[in-house]
Design a protein around this motif. Structure first.
Motif: not given
Length: 253
Positions: A182-185, A188-191, A195-198
């Motif tokens: 869950v932590k990794v998810f 990863a969601a924050a990243l 990334m999509l915004v950029g």
């Protein structure tokens, strides 16, 4: 006597293992912080010497119809999706999200966690605007802009602040989760959001790709630095046995 000594050693093993994990986590954070700032420095140096201009131009043109540079590639819904995604990195949305989170943490009496979020985001804004004023890079004029912009280009403010805000909130949320998956998810969601915004900024033609890469680098480095400082402050407070709003799940500062 040997039996007693062995028993003490066995009991000390879990504590030593926890300490080792914490030290490893802090070391990893500091390495990533250094790497992020180093990457920004490399990109900034190349941009200052116009070494990456060809790269920037090729990427911008890749996202446009060769017969009509005012038309981004893909169907109309992709362009609309890019507009929606880019709003996630705008000052209005990020300010609203930050304010709501800070108030929420304040109501829970997580004073230090709310201060961490506020300091991280405000610091990111200062860094973004300061670097823009320092480098004075103009917006791309190679292709028409799909959305209005009125500020300087390097580094991308949307990329910088989305990395700061979403990684800071992701790290804060991850601390309350017991499972590693869950932590990794969450991280990863924050990243992914950052990334999509950029990418949306390049797709819409309002930033050079190097603006976005630099924004990601410095934004992520700043967010991780704030997390590392918060971790050190928690350890220092625990060592001193301080009371007050003792860190609970979600209170990382």
């Amino acid at each position: 006597m040997l039996h007693t000594l062995a028993l003490r050693l066995v009991r000390a093993v879990p504590a030593v293992a926890v300490l080792a994990r914490r030290e490893a986590r802090l070391l990893a954070l500091l390495v990533l912080v250094f790497g992020g700032f180093w990457m920004f420095g490399v990109i900034a140096d190349e941009v200052a010497e116009n070494e990456l201009q060809t790269f920037d131009q090729q990427i911008l043109l890749f996202f446009r119809d060769a017969q009509n540079l005012a038309d981004p590639i893909g169907p109309a819904w992709v362009e609309q999706a890019a507009r929606d995604i880019t709003a996630l990195g705008g000052y209005t949305v990020l300010t609203l999200v930050t304010a709501l989170v800070v108030v929420y943490l304040w109501l829970l009496r997580r004073w230090r966690a709310s201060a961490l979020v506020l300091a991280s985001v405000l610091g990111g804004m200062v860094i973004s605007q300061g670097l823009k004023a320092l480098f004075q890079r103009a917006r791309p004029d190679l292709v028409p802009h799909i959305v209005d912009v009125h500020t300087l280009s390097f580094p991308s403010g949307h990329s910088t602040l989305s990395a700061v805000v979403y990684l800071t909130l992701g790290a804060l949320l991850a601390t309350v989760q017991p499972g590693r998956s869950v932590k990794v998810f969450i991280i990863a969601a924050a990243l992914l959001i950052a990334m999509l915004v950029g990418l949306s900024r390049v797709y819409l033609g309002v930033h050079w790709p190097t603006d976005v890469l630099a924004g990601w680098s410095v934004g992520a480095a700043w967010a991780l630095l704030c997390s590392a400082v918060a971790d050190l402050l928690v350890r220092r407070r625990k060592m001193r046995g301080e009371s007050g709003d003792t860190p609970q799940a979600g209170d990382t500062a």
